[in-house]
Design a protein around this motif. Structure first.
Motif, PDB file in Angstrom:
ATOM      1  N   SER A  50       0.838  -1.195   0.000  1.00  0.00           N
ATOM      2  CA  SER A  50       0.000   0.000   0.000  1.00  0.00           C
ATOM      3  C   SER A  50       0.877   1.251   0.000  1.00  0.00           C
ATOM      4  O   SER A  50       2.060   1.189   0.326  1.00  0.00           O
ATOM      5  CB  SER A  50      -0.934  -0.005   1.214  1.00  0.00           C
ATOM      6  N   ASP A  79      -3.846   0.819  -3.234  1.00  0.00           N
ATOM      7  CA  ASP A  79      -4.663   0.867  -2.025  1.00  0.00           C
ATOM      8  C   ASP A  79      -5.039  -0.546  -1.603  1.00  0.00           C
ATOM      9  O   ASP A  79      -4.992  -1.490  -2.406  1.00  0.00           O
ATOM     10  CB  ASP A  79      -5.909   1.716  -2.248  1.00  0.00           C
ATOM     11  N   ILE A  80      -5.411  -0.706  -0.339  1.00  0.00           N
ATOM     12  CA  ILE A  80      -5.576  -2.032   0.242  1.00  0.00           C
ATOM     13  C   ILE A  80      -6.684  -2.838  -0.426  1.00  0.00           C
ATOM     14  O   ILE A  80      -6.556  -4.057  -0.599  1.00  0.00           O
ATOM     15  CB  ILE A  80      -5.809  -1.933   1.772  1.00  0.00           C
ATOM     16  N   HIS A 108      -5.119   3.696   8.263  1.00  0.00           N
ATOM     17  CA  HIS A 108      -3.806   4.263   7.976  1.00  0.00           C
ATOM     18  C   HIS A 108      -3.596   5.593   8.722  1.00  0.00           C
ATOM     19  O   HIS A 108      -4.039   5.764   9.849  1.00  0.00           O
ATOM     20  CB  HIS A 108      -3.604   4.425   6.471  1.00  0.00           C
TER      21      HIS A 108
END
Length: 288
Positions: A9, A39-40, A146
């Motif tokens: 990420s 992105d995750i 995050h």
């Protein structure tokens, strides 16, 4: 020369833990590591398709890819008294079927959220867009992950800590499994063990050279926060406990999978240790 793809990420802890390789501080002979930052949700979806050789994933995803990927022991992120946050506008009352933004279907926080709020209407979006979606009224609430958990609008307040949901389900004293890494099973075992050892070394070197690594990441605009915020974030998610999985962390992962099975999210219970690279194979191979 072997070329190995590593997907991670773009958030600060993943960048921090990988970039000892990118900067050339850690190398593996005859091997080039090619990295990509996603992105995750995208990482999890690509792992389901087997796109990358090595990939950061949500621990919540792993039971769905266990036959194609082995779980790595390093570059792990856990919450311990903290974690993702469900936020809403201040003084807003949430109905049982409130609309919520999550960062991905297979994330650990999504699993725990769904257990706690079974009637919520879920929409998925990039984690960078969640705060604005809540502020603009696109959704009633959103789960921040995050770096977003450290700094968010004063117009928002925390409705529920995902950590608190975890404690209610798992009990006290168990860290919250958030993110780890997995490696494609089709890679020859000895090579896979070498790659894991290299990644372990990279995370350890980054941790031991934390000030220099942080400075270089900031100078190159590779992270989205200032120095002080970066240090706070790394202390949470890229610390000494990120270098190699401990027995307590493994217990936490296994408990997550047990809870997920009992709540109907997984078709069977798995034990993480059964799906990791057998590191003893290397010594046994050369002893013979």
């Amino acid at each position: 020369m072997s070329q190995i793809s590593i997907a991670h990420s773009p958030d600060a802890d993943d960048i921090f833990m990988y970039y000892a390789i990118k900067f050339g501080w850690v190398e593996l002979k005859n091997t080039t590591f090619d990295n990509i930052a996603l992105d995750i949700e995208t990482l999890n979806q690509e792992a389901l398709k087997g796109t990358y050789d090595i990939s950061a994933i949500s621990f919540g995803l792993y039971p769905f890819i266990k036959d194609d990927y082995a779980l790595l022991r390093t570059a792990v992120s856990f919450g311990n008294g903290y974690g993702p946050k469900l936020v809403k506008l201040k003084d807003k009352k949430l109905k049982p079927n409130f609309k919520v933004a999550l960062s991905g279907h297979y994330t650990t926080n999504a699993l725990l959220f769904k257990i706690a709020y079974p009637n919520a209407k879920i929409t998925y979006m990039n984690f960078l867009d969640i705060e604005k979606a809540v502020l603009d009224g696109v959704v009633d609430a959103g789960v921040l992950i995050h770096e977003s958990i450290l700094e968010y609008s004063h117009l928002l307040e925390v409705e529920k800590e995902i950590w608190d949901i975890w404690v209610e389900l798992a009990g006290e004293g168990i860290p919250l499994p958030l993110g780890g890494m997995a490696i494609r099973r089709s890679i020859p075992l000895l090579k896979a063990i070498e790659y894991e050892d290299t990644l372990i070394k990279a995370v350890k070197v980054a941790h031991n050279q934390k000030h220099l690594m942080s400075k270089m990441l900031l100078e190159r605009d590779l992270v989205r926060v200032d120095y002080d915020t970066l240090q706070t974030y790394l202390n949470l998610y890229a610390n000494e406990e990120s270098i190699e999985l401990s027995e307590l962390q493994l217990k936490a992962i296994n408990l997550l999978y047990k809870i997920g099975f009992e709540k109907g999210f997984y078709k069977d219970i798995i034990v993480a240790q059964d799906y990791m690279l057998p590191k003893e194979y290397k010594s046994l191979r050369y002893d013979n």
